[in-house]
Design an enzyme around this catalytic site. Sequence first.
Site, PDB file in Angstrom:
ATOM      1  N   ARG A  53       8.594  18.487  38.092  1.00  0.00           N
ATOM      2  CA  ARG A  53       8.760  19.484  39.137  1.00  0.00           C
ATOM      3  C   ARG A  53       7.448  20.128  39.578  1.00  0.00           C
ATOM      4  O   ARG A  53       7.167  20.224  40.768  1.00  0.00           O
ATOM      5  CB  ARG A  53       9.675  20.636  38.665  1.00  0.00           C
ATOM      6  CG  ARG A  53      11.126  20.393  38.816  1.00  0.00           C
ATOM      7  CD  ARG A  53      11.871  21.120  37.724  1.00  0.00           C
ATOM      8  NE  ARG A  53      11.534  20.472  36.475  1.00  0.00           N
ATOM      9  CZ  ARG A  53      12.156  19.359  36.039  1.00  0.00           C
ATOM     10  NH1 ARG A  53      13.161  18.863  36.693  1.00  0.00           N
ATOM     11  NH2 ARG A  53      11.782  18.775  34.918  1.00  0.00           N
ATOM     12  N   THR A  54       6.676  20.585  38.619  1.00  0.00           N
ATOM     13  CA  THR A  54       5.494  21.365  38.992  1.00  0.00           C
ATOM     14  C   THR A  54       4.520  20.483  39.772  1.00  0.00           C
ATOM     15  O   THR A  54       4.038  20.857  40.839  1.00  0.00           O
ATOM     16  CB  THR A  54       4.834  21.947  37.724  1.00  0.00           C
ATOM     17  OG1 THR A  54       5.822  22.695  37.014  1.00  0.00           O
ATOM     18  CG2 THR A  54       3.675  22.858  38.075  1.00  0.00           C
ATOM     19  N   LYS A  82     -12.728   9.383  27.031  1.00  0.00           N
ATOM     20  CA  LYS A  82     -14.083   9.088  26.555  1.00  0.00           C
ATOM     21  C   LYS A  82     -14.714  10.304  25.889  1.00  0.00           C
ATOM     22  O   LYS A  82     -15.890  10.288  25.549  1.00  0.00           O
ATOM     23  CB  LYS A  82     -14.967   8.655  27.735  1.00  0.00           C
ATOM     24  CG  LYS A  82     -14.454   7.445  28.492  1.00  0.00           C
ATOM     25  CD  LYS A  82     -15.388   7.144  29.660  1.00  0.00           C
ATOM     26  CE  LYS A  82     -14.803   6.069  30.560  1.00  0.00           C
ATOM     27  NZ  LYS A  82     -15.565   5.939  31.817  1.00  0.00           N
ATOM     28  N   ARG A 103      -2.588  21.875  34.263  1.00  0.00           N
ATOM     29  CA  ARG A 103      -1.622  22.005  33.154  1.00  0.00           C
ATOM     30  C   ARG A 103      -2.267  21.407  31.914  1.00  0.00           C
ATOM     31  O   ARG A 103      -2.794  20.290  31.966  1.00  0.00           O
ATOM     32  CB  ARG A 103      -0.314  21.295  33.458  1.00  0.00           C
ATOM     33  CG  ARG A 103       0.581  21.229  32.227  1.00  0.00           C
ATOM     34  CD  ARG A 103       1.962  20.762  32.512  1.00  0.00           C
ATOM     35  NE  ARG A 103       2.716  21.774  33.232  1.00  0.00           N
ATOM     36  CZ  ARG A 103       4.019  21.689  33.497  1.00  0.00           C
ATOM     37  NH1 ARG A 103       4.697  20.623  33.098  1.00  0.00           N
ATOM     38  NH2 ARG A 103       4.641  22.643  34.154  1.00  0.00           N
ATOM     39  N   HIS A 131       2.869  30.537  32.740  1.00  0.00           N
ATOM     40  CA  HIS A 131       3.229  29.580  33.790  1.00  0.00           C
ATOM     41  C   HIS A 131       3.561  30.398  35.056  1.00  0.00           C
ATOM     42  O   HIS A 131       4.701  30.467  35.487  1.00  0.00           O
ATOM     43  CB  HIS A 131       4.437  28.763  33.323  1.00  0.00           C
ATOM     44  CG  HIS A 131       4.724  27.521  34.110  1.00  0.00           C
ATOM     45  ND1 HIS A 131       4.125  27.221  35.326  1.00  0.00           N
ATOM     46  CD2 HIS A 131       5.586  26.499  33.859  1.00  0.00           C
ATOM     47  CE1 HIS A 131       4.606  26.058  35.764  1.00  0.00           C
ATOM     48  NE2 HIS A 131       5.486  25.607  34.897  1.00  0.00           N
TER      49      HIS A 131
END
Length: 304
Positions: A53-54, A82, A103, A131
């Site tokens: 969703r986000t 890396k 995120r 959030h």
Amino acid sequence: MRHDHIISAKQLSRADIEEVLDRAADIAADPSAYADRHAETLLGLLFFEPSTRTKMSFTAAIKRLGGDVVDMGPVEYSSVKKGESLADTARVVEGYADALVLRHPSEGSAKMASEFVDVPLLNAGDGAGQHPTQTLLDLYTIRENAGLDDLNIGIMGDLKYGRTVHSLAHALTNFDAHQHFISPESLRLPRSVRYDLHEEGATIREHTDLDDVLDSLDVLYVTRIQEERFADQSEYRKVAGEYQIDAETLESAREDLTVMHPLPRVDEIDHDIDDTDHAKYFDQAHNGVPVRMALLDLVLGGDQ
Ligand code: NCD
């Protein structure tokens, strides 16, 4: 909000929240009026954790404003593999984009990364921390269905690790809300969050049993037990499956109770609730587009 980083719900005043929600309502009423507002604008997506969703609603939002995304893609195919640091990744990608969405599994990561970049950085979830953009769409959904004033809200499930809960609880201190937190003892709100809420003068109560408050609620906000945050899986198994609701549970609820969930759900809300008038969680997810359009528009200075 122009050019601000959006890191935590704690930074949002009532006026900020209302500005975003009012603009989102304006966008929802006539999205075409905003269609070219941010042509040429690129949003950098840095997702170090799964998201449906986000990530997709941020993508839809910038595209509906006329812009586009540059996406780091899955972590395993990026230079993070890396050994590149988050700070270096953010510094590089700010050169490719006008704003960043991050995120990350570590609490505090969004704040840290924001200190290395000049473009606005939007926290799309930092571990069990915050959030804030989810909170804005949650507030929009609450305002549409129950109103934000004199609100009785139950917030249930994983209150310890649930970042959507931590953000929402803080944002609700800007309104006249009575917050009831319902969870097993082991998943109570963290002490630091409770402390902050008390400092803000919030009215909060904690319960282990939904039945103690269900009939007084305007909104029940259900959350998933955050399996990925448990250090010990046996602890997860002890609480998994607790705090599920179905149509029978809601027989003692008010007829106009709004049931919300940030999604994804696992088994917290039975499918027999989906077709009732209580269920607003899919509308809530859809509200992510106009709300994130509004936020991006304000942060990118669309009204200047
Ligand atoms: C939430 C999250 O990632 O914190 N999902 C979302 O953004 N809608 C909730 C969750 O994962 O349980």
